[in-house]
Design a protein around this motif. Structure first.
Motif, PDB file in Angstrom:
ATOM      1  N   GLU A  82       0.840  -1.199   0.000  1.00 14.03           N
ATOM      2  CA  GLU A  82       0.000   0.000   0.000  1.00 14.03           C
ATOM      3  C   GLU A  82       0.877   1.251   0.000  1.00 14.03           C
ATOM      4  O   GLU A  82       1.932   1.285   0.647  1.00 14.03           O
ATOM      5  N   SER A  83       0.433   2.275  -0.705  1.00 12.16           N
ATOM      6  CA  SER A  83       1.207   3.513  -0.756  1.00 12.16           C
ATOM      7  C   SER A  83       1.065   4.271   0.561  1.00 12.16           C
ATOM      8  O   SER A  83       0.086   4.093   1.296  1.00 12.16           O
ATOM      9  N   VAL A  84       2.038   5.151   0.817  1.00  3.33           N
ATOM     10  CA  VAL A  84       1.988   5.997   2.014  1.00  3.33           C
ATOM     11  C   VAL A  84       0.726   6.859   1.982  1.00  3.33           C
ATOM     12  O   VAL A  84       0.023   7.000   2.980  1.00  3.33           O
ATOM     13  N   HIS A 102       9.353   7.092   8.840  1.00  2.12           N
ATOM     14  CA  HIS A 102       9.459   6.289   7.612  1.00  2.12           C
ATOM     15  C   HIS A 102      10.912   6.298   7.147  1.00  2.12           C
ATOM     16  O   HIS A 102      11.587   7.319   7.260  1.00  2.12           O
ATOM     17  N   LYS A 104      12.035   6.306   4.173  1.00  2.00           N
ATOM     18  CA  LYS A 104      12.241   7.074   2.938  1.00  2.00           C
ATOM     19  C   LYS A 104      12.082   8.577   3.193  1.00  2.00           C
ATOM     20  O   LYS A 104      11.129   9.017   3.854  1.00  2.00           O
ATOM     21  N   GLU A 105      12.987   9.346   2.614  1.00  2.00           N
ATOM     22  CA  GLU A 105      12.967  10.790   2.808  1.00  2.00           C
ATOM     23  C   GLU A 105      11.775  11.414   2.081  1.00  2.00           C
ATOM     24  O   GLU A 105      11.561  11.128   0.907  1.00  2.00           O
ATOM     25  N   GLY A 106      11.025  12.219   2.791  1.00  2.09           N
ATOM     26  CA  GLY A 106       9.879  12.897   2.187  1.00  2.09           C
ATOM     27  C   GLY A 106       8.563  12.175   2.379  1.00  2.09           C
ATOM     28  O   GLY A 106       7.513  12.707   2.029  1.00  2.09           O
ATOM     29  N   ALA A 107       8.589  10.955   2.952  1.00  2.00           N
ATOM     30  CA  ALA A 107       7.340  10.202   3.121  1.00  2.00           C
ATOM     31  C   ALA A 107       6.306  10.961   3.973  1.00  2.00           C
ATOM     32  O   ALA A 107       5.124  10.988   3.613  1.00  2.00           O
ATOM     33  N   LEU A 109       5.832  14.112   4.163  1.00  2.05           N
ATOM     34  CA  LEU A 109       5.247  15.172   3.327  1.00  2.05           C
ATOM     35  C   LEU A 109       4.188  14.575   2.402  1.00  2.05           C
ATOM     36  O   LEU A 109       3.113  15.148   2.210  1.00  2.05           O
ATOM     37  N   VAL A 110       4.487  13.401   1.845  1.00  2.03           N
ATOM     38  CA  VAL A 110       3.499  12.708   1.009  1.00  2.03           C
ATOM     39  C   VAL A 110       2.253  12.418   1.844  1.00  2.03           C
ATOM     40  O   VAL A 110       1.122  12.627   1.394  1.00  2.03           O
ATOM     41  N   MET A 113       0.140  15.473   2.362  1.00  2.00           N
ATOM     42  CA  MET A 113      -0.596  15.889   1.164  1.00  2.00           C
ATOM     43  C   MET A 113      -1.925  15.146   1.027  1.00  2.00           C
ATOM     44  O   MET A 113      -2.820  15.619   0.342  1.00  2.00           O
ATOM     45  N   HIS A 127      16.852  12.474   6.757  1.00  2.00           N
ATOM     46  CA  HIS A 127      16.448  13.786   6.272  1.00  2.00           C
ATOM     47  C   HIS A 127      16.070  14.727   7.411  1.00  2.00           C
ATOM     48  O   HIS A 127      16.893  15.496   7.870  1.00  2.00           O
ATOM     49  N   ASN A 128      14.825  14.656   7.884  1.00  2.00           N
ATOM     50  CA  ASN A 128      14.354  15.583   8.915  1.00  2.00           C
ATOM     51  C   ASN A 128      13.896  14.846  10.167  1.00  2.00           C
ATOM     52  O   ASN A 128      13.411  13.707  10.083  1.00  2.00           O
TER      53      ASN A 128
ATOM     54  N   ASN B 103      17.785  10.737  -5.906  1.00  2.00           N
ATOM     55  CA  ASN B 103      18.163  10.250  -4.579  1.00  2.00           C
ATOM     56  C   ASN B 103      17.485   8.898  -4.318  1.00  2.00           C
ATOM     57  O   ASN B 103      16.256   8.829  -4.241  1.00  2.00           O
ATOM     58  N   ARG B 105      17.168   7.332  -1.707  1.00  2.00           N
ATOM     59  CA  ARG B 105      16.475   7.295  -0.416  1.00  2.00           C
ATOM     60  C   ARG B 105      15.188   8.129  -0.431  1.00  2.00           C
ATOM     61  O   ARG B 105      14.465   8.176   0.553  1.00  2.00           O
ATOM     62  N   CYS B 106      14.915   8.792  -1.550  1.00  2.00           N
ATOM     63  CA  CYS B 106      13.711   9.642  -1.650  1.00  2.00           C
ATOM     64  C   CYS B 106      12.471   8.759  -1.823  1.00  2.00           C
ATOM     65  O   CYS B 106      12.515   7.736  -2.496  1.00  2.00           O
ATOM     66  N   ILE B 107      11.376   9.199  -1.258  1.00  2.00           N
ATOM     67  CA  ILE B 107      10.117   8.448  -1.347  1.00  2.00           C
ATOM     68  C   ILE B 107       9.684   8.255  -2.813  1.00  2.00           C
ATOM     69  O   ILE B 107       9.043   7.273  -3.160  1.00  2.00           O
ATOM     70  N   GLU B 111       7.684   5.019  -4.628  1.00  2.00           N
ATOM     71  CA  GLU B 111       6.255   5.214  -4.912  1.00  2.00           C
ATOM     72  C   GLU B 111       6.131   5.848  -6.294  1.00  2.00           C
ATOM     73  O   GLU B 111       6.272   7.067  -6.463  1.00  2.00           O
ATOM     74  N   LEU B 114       3.911   9.059  -7.530  1.00  2.00           N
ATOM     75  CA  LEU B 114       4.134  10.433  -7.064  1.00  2.00           C
ATOM     76  C   LEU B 114       4.673  11.330  -8.177  1.00  2.00           C
ATOM     77  O   LEU B 114       5.480  10.901  -9.000  1.00  2.00           O
ATOM     78  N   ILE B 131      11.010  18.572  -3.510  1.00  2.00           N
ATOM     79  CA  ILE B 131      10.223  19.018  -2.351  1.00  2.00           C
ATOM     80  C   ILE B 131      10.155  17.943  -1.272  1.00  2.00           C
ATOM     81  O   ILE B 131       9.881  18.229  -0.121  1.00  2.00           O
ATOM     82  N   TYR B 132      10.405  16.689  -1.652  1.00  2.00           N
ATOM     83  CA  TYR B 132      10.299  15.599  -0.665  1.00  2.00           C
ATOM     84  C   TYR B 132      11.588  15.440   0.142  1.00  2.00           C
ATOM     85  O   TYR B 132      11.564  15.402   1.355  1.00  2.00           O
ATOM     86  N   CYS B 133      12.713  15.316  -0.560  1.00  2.00           N
ATOM     87  CA  CYS B 133      13.966  14.993   0.157  1.00  2.00           C
ATOM     88  C   CYS B 133      14.982  16.130   0.119  1.00  2.00           C
ATOM     89  O   CYS B 133      16.046  16.022   0.732  1.00  2.00           O
TER      90      CYS B 133
END
Lengths: 304, 143
Positions: A82-84, A102, A104-107, A109-110, A113, A127-128, B103, B105-107, B111, B114, B131-133
């Protein structure tokens, strides 16, 4: 403030409000013990974490709320592919607020959204990790009473240490802050932090590989771990590893009111003898983390 | 070499020499049925050498994408054989689905649904970040 994905989502005023609220909660926790009654926090931890997850859960329970969630992706629908975005959309129907970690970086934020409830980034890979930064800021505030005019030493792995990068981003907004960046050359601060933050905003900084020589200048010493796997060869690691282990003799010239911070977990980079030193703040820092997360949950749920 | 003037259409001028084919491909100009002229390495007083693209039809062009690839391009709109409008481009704040984040490691690496979105973080140095990583975009090796 709807979500917290990066520390830069918060302006100086919002950070101050969170810190003041966390301070109030700390002084009178009973007054806040029912504020989140009937509310649920979902902790979506797609990778294992002990202290961050438990800190969030403890924070919600102490606000009178409940907690649902999972602590590794194997026990979630992510294991089925399943997607985030879909996971978060569904959980939004079950919980009032989500804390998400998570790999993965940016998950997060996804997730933000597609979520209809507030999302807190509880760490996305390297990442953060904004709630760690809030914890660090709250600790500095409690120890120093503010952020202006501080000399902050950041020591250890400055290249890969996400907590260091976020802390620089957050502190760079205050007046007359100076950074002393202490690391082996293999692990110096990335160029983009130098160019897009320190140089761009004319922030004074010094790079050095010698911790002892700068010790007397520091108001804050933020220690991080130098990891063996970050080195290209074993000999370099062995040569350097003890340089970045804090021991009582290295503190001989330190200020009496120095504050020593560490995001934890510690391995050996701070000698246990330092734990008895009144300047050691890292366990207090872990405790502060719960209170600042309580404040954050209250702010995001708008139930002050 | 003679290329006749166009009557109604668009001339993309001051393209950095060597970039015309990239722009041709990104704007999908190969799918048009009208005449499209690609002029490479034309002499330019301002640039020394430049590329020019002439499109013999009035089409919608995503100026954001164009600016992202080469903000120095001048867009000339030609109507009845005369210059109707000349536009200089500005770097777009957001660029969607033009670049892919590299990257691992980026989502976006796992996925597939996206959108790949990049944000302008440093106008002076033309730096875009995912914007993600927040990984810096590698825009164009030629640049």
């Amino acid at each position: 403030m709807k979500n917290l994905i990066s520390i830069t989502d918060l302006d100086v005023k919002e950070i101050e409000e969170l810190i003041i609220l966390a301070d109030k909660i700390m002084k009178n926790p009973v007054a806040y013990s029912q504020k989140c009654q009937g509310k649920k926090l979902a902790t979506l931890f797609f990778e294992p974490s002990t202290r961050t997850r438990l800190s969030f859960e403890a924070a919600m329970y102490e606000l009178g709320g409940n907690v649902i969630g999972f602590s590794e992706s194997n026990s979630s629908s992510a294991a089925k592919g399943e997607s985030v975005a879909d996971t978060v959309k569904v959980i939004s129907y079950y919980a009032d607020i989500i804390a998400m970690r998570h790999p993965k970086e940016g998950a997060p934020l996804v997730g933000a959204m597609s979520a209809s409830v507030p999302i807190i980034n509880a760490g996305d890979g390297g990442h953060n990790h904004p709630t760690q930064t809030l914890t660090d800021l709250f600790t500095i505030y409690r120890e120093k009473g503010g952020f202006d005019n501080l000399t902050i030493g950041l020591c250890g792995d400055l290249k890969f240490g996400r907590t260091v990068h976020s802390l620089i981003l957050a502190l760079a907004r205050y007046k007359n802050v100076k950074f002393i960046l202490i690391s082996p050359w293999e692990l110096t601060i990335p160029d983009y932090i130098k160019h897009e933050v320190l140089k761009k905003y004319n922030i004074e900084y010094v790079e050095t590989s010698d911790l002892v020589s700068v010790m007397n200048a520091l108001d804050i010493l933020y220690m991080t771990r130098v990891q063996r796997e970050r080195f290209f060869n074993e000999a370099d690691y062995i040569r350097l590893k003890d340089s970045y282990v804090l021991t009582p003799n290295k503190l001989e010239n330190a200020k009496k009111d120095l504050s020593i911070l560490h995001p934890l977990p510690r391995v050996n980079e701070i000698s246990v003898e330092i734990d008895r030193d009144s300047r050691a703040c890292y366990f207090k820092q872990a405790q502060n983390g719960k209170y600042i997360r309580m404040a954050l949950i209250l702010k995001l749920l708008e139930v002050e | 070499m003679i290329i006749t003037p166009i009557k109604d259409g668009i001339v993309l001028d001051h393209i950095k020499a060597g970039n015309a084919m990239e722009i041709y491909n990104i704007l999908n100009l190969g799918e048009l049925e009208c005449s499209v002229a690609i002029i490479k390495n034309a002499d330019s007083v301002k640039m020394g050498k430049k590329d020019v693209l002439k499109i013999d039809k009035m089409i919608d062009i995503d100026l954001n994408i164009l600016a992202f690839i080469d903000a120095g391009i001048t867009v000339n709109i030609i109507k009845d054989g005369k210059l109707l409008k000349r536009r200089h481009l500005e770097l777009p704040e957001i660029v969607k689905n033009v670049l892919k984040c590299k990257n691992p490691r980026c989502i976006t690496s796992t996925e597939q649904e996206l959108q790949h979105i990049f944000k302008l973080t440093d106008k002076e140095n033309r730096i875009y970040r995912c914007i993600y990583c927040e990984t810096k975009a590698k825009i164009n090796k030629k640049r």
